[in-house]
Write a protein that holds these residues in place. Structure first.
Motif, PDB file in Angstrom:
ATOM      1  N   GLY A   1      19.821  -6.724  56.599  1.00 41.43           N
ATOM      2  CA  GLY A   1      18.570  -6.070  55.784  1.00 41.43           C
ATOM      3  C   GLY A   1      17.352  -6.601  55.579  1.00 41.43           C
ATOM      4  N   ASP A   2      16.628  -6.221  56.261  1.00 39.45           N
ATOM      5  CA  ASP A   2      14.873  -7.123  55.052  1.00 39.45           C
ATOM      6  C   ASP A   2      14.974  -7.282  53.919  1.00 39.45           C
ATOM      7  N   GLN A   3      15.611  -6.722  52.982  1.00 38.50           N
ATOM      8  CA  GLN A   3      15.522  -5.934  51.568  1.00 38.50           C
ATOM      9  C   GLN A   3      16.378  -7.933  51.343  1.00 38.50           C
ATOM     10  N   TRP A   4      16.807  -8.458  52.044  1.00 36.86           N
ATOM     11  CA  TRP A   4      17.830  -9.056  50.994  1.00 36.86           C
ATOM     12  C   TRP A   4      16.049 -10.215  50.880  1.00 36.86           C
ATOM     13  N   PRO A   5      16.022 -10.922  52.323  1.00 38.64           N
ATOM     14  CA  PRO A   5      14.557 -11.758  52.014  1.00 38.64           C
ATOM     15  C   PRO A   5      13.714 -11.591  51.134  1.00 38.64           C
TER      16      PRO A   5
ATOM     17  N   LEU B   1       9.911 -16.646  49.558  1.00 38.64           N
ATOM     18  CA  LEU B   1      10.569 -17.516  50.865  1.00 38.64           C
ATOM     19  C   LEU B   1       9.103 -19.295  50.727  1.00 38.64           C
ATOM     20  N   SER B   2       8.169 -18.560  49.076  1.00 40.06           N
ATOM     21  CA  SER B   2       7.183 -19.180  49.778  1.00 40.06           C
ATOM     22  C   SER B   2       6.750 -20.915  50.304  1.00 40.06           C
TER      23      SER B   2
ATOM     24  N   VAL C   1       9.435 -12.136  59.487  1.00 36.38           N
ATOM     25  CA  VAL C   1      10.392 -12.092  57.358  1.00 36.38           C
ATOM     26  C   VAL C   1      10.103 -13.121  56.680  1.00 36.38           C
ATOM     27  N   VAL C   2      10.597 -14.174  56.921  1.00 34.17           N
ATOM     28  CA  VAL C   2      11.221 -15.555  56.702  1.00 34.17           C
ATOM     29  C   VAL C   2      10.462 -16.603  56.245  1.00 34.17           C
ATOM     30  N   GLY C   3       9.486 -16.548  57.368  1.00 34.07           N
ATOM     31  CA  GLY C   3       8.057 -17.444  57.796  1.00 34.07           C
ATOM     32  C   GLY C   3       6.864 -17.069  57.325  1.00 34.07           C
ATOM     33  N   GLY C   4       6.925 -16.180  56.555  1.00 34.15           N
ATOM     34  CA  GLY C   4       5.574 -15.130  56.118  1.00 34.15           C
ATOM     35  C   GLY C   4       4.773 -15.246  57.453  1.00 34.15           C
ATOM     36  N   GLY C   5       5.191 -15.399  58.939  1.00 37.80           N
ATOM     37  CA  GLY C   5       3.537 -15.629  60.022  1.00 37.80           C
ATOM     38  C   GLY C   5       3.616 -16.956  59.948  1.00 37.80           C
TER      39      GLY C   5
END
Ligand code: PRX
Length: 656
Positions: free
Chosen positions: A380-384, A389-390, A413-417
Motif C-alpha cells: 500500500g501507498d500509505q507506507w511510502p 523521500l525527497s 510514488v517512490v521517485g515523486g515523478g
C-alpha cells in the motif's frame, strides 16, 4: 504476468531525464552516449585507456584484450591489487573521512565506517588470514549476512590474493557443504547468526552441520553479531576462532607487512567464485578475475548511477548474489561512494522500513528489484507516503523484467515523478551491467532495459545466429568478449564452453529471450532455458528436481515456472511417488526437504502429485505442457509426440 507481457508489448511511453538532471550528469545526451559507445567498440584501446585512468595498476596494461574463444584475457600485462582501487586510493583524498558504509541493523542499530576505518578493518583481517595460513590462490568461503564485515571479508581475501566464494546466507547447510567442497575452501568466515524479520538465522549452527564433511576446511572464523544469549554457538577446539579475537592478536611482521603494502597480482588472477544455477542439477561456480571485473564494475557504477560525492547510494541486494558483489562492494567502493547497507527484511517491523531508512539517512540513489517493488505496491501507498523521500534523485531496477505497472508506481510514488529509472540487465556471468539507459543521456521506456553499455556488442538473433528484425523475438547473445565476462566455471571448463558458447559459433548465449525495438531498445522477456527467476532468485529446475528425487518417497519430479503477480515466476513441481507411498503429509515433508537440500527461498509454491508425467515417446518429460498446466493455460502447440494423452487430461483435473 501474462498481462504485463501484454502491457509491455503495448508500451510506448518515453521518460526523458529532466534538463536539470542531464545538466549535472556525466553523460548528458544521447549523442554523447552513442559516440562513447561507438568508440568502445571501434577503438577499445583508446576507450579503455581513458576509462581505466582512475584505477590503480602497479604495472600498466599493455594490451586491452586477447581471446581464443571461449577464453579471454583483458588488460593483458597489468598487475594490480584490487583493494588499492577500492580503499587505498581514497585515503589521500577527501574520501578518507567520508562514509564508505552506512549500515543499519534490523533491530535499528547503526554503524558508519569511513574509508579510513574500512581500510583499517581490511588490513587487520587480511593480516590475520595470512597468519591463519591463507595464501594467494587459496579459496575462502564466506557464509554471512548483511553486515559490514562481509564486505571486509571479501576485500581482505582479495587483498592477499585469496579467491573468495560468498555463499548466500539463505542456503542450507547441505548447499553450503556442496559449494565449499566444490571450491575446496581452506577457511570459512561466518557469524553466529543474522537478524531476519525479528528472528535469528543461526548461520554458525548451519555451518557446523556443513563442516562435518568438508575435508578442505582448516579454520572457521566466527563474527559475534547476535551474542551468546540469543544465539548460543559451539566453538570447535582447534578449528573455530572468534573474529574479534583473531583481529586483535598481534600479527606477524610478515603478515602485517603484506596487509599494509599488499602484493600485486596478475590482471587475470582469480578474484571470486560465485555459485549460480544452470540447467543441470549441479550449481555452476562462475569464476571472475581481477582487472576486467574491476573495470566493468567501476565503469558501470560510475556512469549508470552517476555518483557524486554528495550521494548516499543504496543497493538493497544481498551481498551473497552478484548484485551485492558488483554494486555493494567492488563498484561503489572503487568509485569512493558512500553506500547504505541494511541487514534485514523490507517488512521488518513493517512495510515502512525501506522508506524510513531513506528518510533517516538521506539516501539519494535506490537500486532494488521488481519483486520488492511489487510487494511494496501490494502493501500500500500509505507506507511510502509516511516518509519524506525527497532526497532520492535516481532509481534503479535489477534482476528480472519489470512490468510497466510496477515501473510507473516506482516512478510516481517512490521517485515523486522526478527521478530517472535505470532498468539494468545483466547476469552473474556478465559481472557487470550490460544493458540500461544512462540516466542523464537517454530516455527510458517502462519495461525496456534500454541500450548496450560500453564494450557490449549484444544482439537478438534467431536460432542459426542471424539477427532478428526490429521487434522480432529471439535469443539474446553477446558477440564479443567484454572485460567483466566470467572466465570459466570453476573446475568445469567443459561446461563453461557447453553452457554459453556452444549454441552459436563465437557468441555468448545468455539464456534469455528478448526483442529489440525500432529505437534499438532491448526488451528482455526472461529465461528460455531450464532456469527460473522466482522473486529475483535464480533457480535451476534440475536442481529442484534432483533435490526432490533424493527424497525416499519420490520416484520422479518435474519443476516448472508459472507466471506470478508478485514473484514474477512461481515454482510449481509435479511429483510422482514410489509405489505404496501415501501423499498425505508429504507436501510439507517435501517442502522441508527442499529447505534442507537447498534453502527456504527455493520452496515450491505448489506441489502437485500425479500418477505419471507427460513424456515423449523417447521418454523426455514435456515441460512445455507442464508449464501450461501449471499456469492453467489451454494446451497450445503440438501434443503429437506425447506418449499418452490421458496423462495430460488427468493432470488438468488433479487438484493443486
Ligand atoms: O533472466 C535475466 C534476469 O536475471 C538473469 C540473471 O540472473 P542472475 O545471474 O542471478 O543475476 C541477477 C542480477 C544481475 C538474467 O539472465 N535479469 C536480470 N536483470 C534483468 C533480468 N531480466 C530482465 N530485466 C532485467 N533488468
Amino acid at each position: 504476468m501474462s498481462d504485463s507481457i501484454e502491457s509491455r508489448l503495448k508500451e510506448e511511453r518515453r521518460f526523458p531525464p529532466s534538463a536539470e538532471f542531464s545538466k549535472g550528469a556525466r553523460v548528458q545526451s544521447h549523442a554523447a552516449y552513442t559516440s562513447m559507445y561507438e568508440l568502445s567498440l571501434s577503438d577499445p584501446e583508446t576507450f579503455w585507456r581513458e576509462e581505466t585512468g582512475d584505477l590503480v595498476f602497479r604495472t600498466p596494461w599493455k594490451k586491452v584484450s586477447e581471446w581464443a574463444l571461449p577464453h579471454a584475457k583483458f588488460f593483458v600485462g597489468a598487475t594490480l591489487n584490487i583493494t588499492e582501487s577500492c580503499l587505498d586510493r581514497h585515503l589521500g583524498t577527501s574520501a578518507r573521512t567520508r562514509a564508505a558504509i552506512v549500515w543499519e541493523g534490523e533491530p535499528g542499530d547503526v554503524r558508519t565506517l569511513t574509508y579510513f576505518e574500512l581500510h583499517r578493518e581490511v588490513v587487520r583481517l587480511s593480516a590475520a588470514l595470512t597468519d591463519l595460513g591463507v595464501k594467494p590462490g587459496d579459496r575462502v568461503a564466506i557464509y554471512m549476512g548483511m553486515v559490514p564485515e562481509t564486505a571486509v571479508a571479501m576485500l581482505a581475501c582479495a587483498r592477499i590474493g585469496a579467491t573468495h566464494s560468498v555463499i548466500f546466507g539463505g542456503f542450507s547447510s547441505d548447499a553450503l557443504r556442496e559449494r565449499i567442497n566444490d571450491c575446496g575452501a581452506k577457511v570459512l568466515l561466518t557469524q553466529d547468526g543474522a537478524w531476519r524479520r525479528g528472528n535469528v538465522v543461526p548461520l554458525k549452527k548451519m555451518a557446523d552441520e556443513a563442516l562435518e564433511k568438508t575435508p578442505s576446511i582448516e579454520k572457521a572464523v566466527v563474527l559475534r553479531r547476535i551474542g551468546q544469549e540469543k544465539c548460543p554457538v559451539e566453538m570447535k577446539q582447534g578449528r573455530d576462532v572468534w573474529w574479534d579475537e583473531l583481529v586483535t592478536r598481534t600479527p606477524s611482521e610478515n603478515a602485517l607487512g603484506l596487509a599494509k603494502k599488499p602484493a600485486a597480482f596478475d590482471a587475470e588472477h582469480p578474484l571470486f567464485i560465485l555459485y549460480t544455477s544452470g540447467s543441470t542439477g549441479k550449481p555452476k561456480g562462475v569464476l571472475h578475475t581481477t582487472a576486467g571485473y574491476l573495470v566493468g564494475a567501476h565503469v558501470t557504477t560510475k556512469y549508470v548511477f552517476d555518483l557524486r560525492e554528495s550521494d548516499l547510494y543504496w543497493c538493497t541486494a544481498d551481498v551473497g548474489w552478484v548484485t551485492g558483489h558488483s554494486y555493494i562492494v567492488y563498484g561503489p567502493l572503487s568509485c569512493g561512494a558512500s553506500c547504505m547497507m541494511y541487514e534485514g527484511a523490507p517488512n521488518a517491523p513493517d512495510w515502512g522500513r525501506f522508506w524510513n531508512i531513506i528518510e533517516k539517512h538521506g539516501v539519494t540513489i535506490l537500486y532494488t528489484a521488481p519483486t520488492a517493488i511489487r510487494a511494496f505496491i501490494r502493501a500500500g501507498d500509505q507506507w511510502p507516503a509516511k516518509a519524506d523521500l525527497s532526497s532520492l534523485r535516481l532509481l534503479g531496477s535489477v534482476g528480472e523484467p519489470i512490468n510497466p505497472e510496477a515501473w510507473t508506481w516506482y516512478h510516481r510514488v517512490v521517485g515523486g515523478g522526478r527521478c530517472p529509472i535505470v532498468d539494468t540487465w545483466w547476469q552473474t556471468e556478465t559481472g557487470s551491467i550490460m544493458l540500461t539507459t544512462l540516466p542523464g543521456a537517454c530516455y527510458s521506456k517502462p519495461g525496456s532495459t534500454g541500450l548496450p553499455l560500453f564494450g557490449v556488442d549484444i544482439e537478438v538473433v534467431k536460432d542459426r545466429g542471424d539477427p532478428c528484425k526490429a521487434n522480432e523475438g529471439g535469443k539474446l547473445v553477446i558477440q564479443r568478449p567484454w572485460p567483466s565476462m566470467a572466465r570459466t566455471l570453476y573446475n568445469d571448463d567443459a561446461r563453461f564452453k557447453d553452457a554459453y558458447w556452444s549454441q552459436m559459433p563465437g557468441v555468448y548465449f545468455t539464456g534469455d529471450g528478448a526483442r529489440r525495438d525500432e529505437d534499438g531498445y532491448f526488451w528482455v522477456v526472461g529465461r528460455i532455458d531450464d532456469v527460473l527467476n522466482v522473486a529475483g532468485h535464480r533457480i535451476g529446475t534440475a536442481e529442484i528436481e534432483s533435490a526432490l528425487v533424493s527424497h525416499p518417497a519420490v520416484a520422479e519430479a518435474a519443476a516448472v515456472g508459472r507466471p506470478d503477480d508478485l514473484k514474477g515466476q512461481a515454482l510449481v513441481v509435479f511429483v510422482t511417488l514410489k509405489q505404496g507411498q501415501d501423499p498425505k503429509d508429504l507436501k510439507s515433508k517435501l517442502a522441508e526437504h527442499i529447505d534442507k537440500e537447498i534453502g527456504k527461498f527455493a520452496r515450491p509454491d505448489a506441489i502437485r502429485f500425479t500418477d505419471s508425467l507427460p513424456k515423449t515417446r523417447s521418454g523426455k518429460i514435456m515441460r512445455r505442457l507442464l508449464k501450461e498446466v501449471a499456469s492453467g493455460a489451454e494446451t497450445k502447440g503440438d501434443t503429437s509426440t506425447l506418449e499418452d494423452l490421458s496423462v495430460l487430461a488427468k493432470l488438468r483435473t488433479d487438484e493443486e
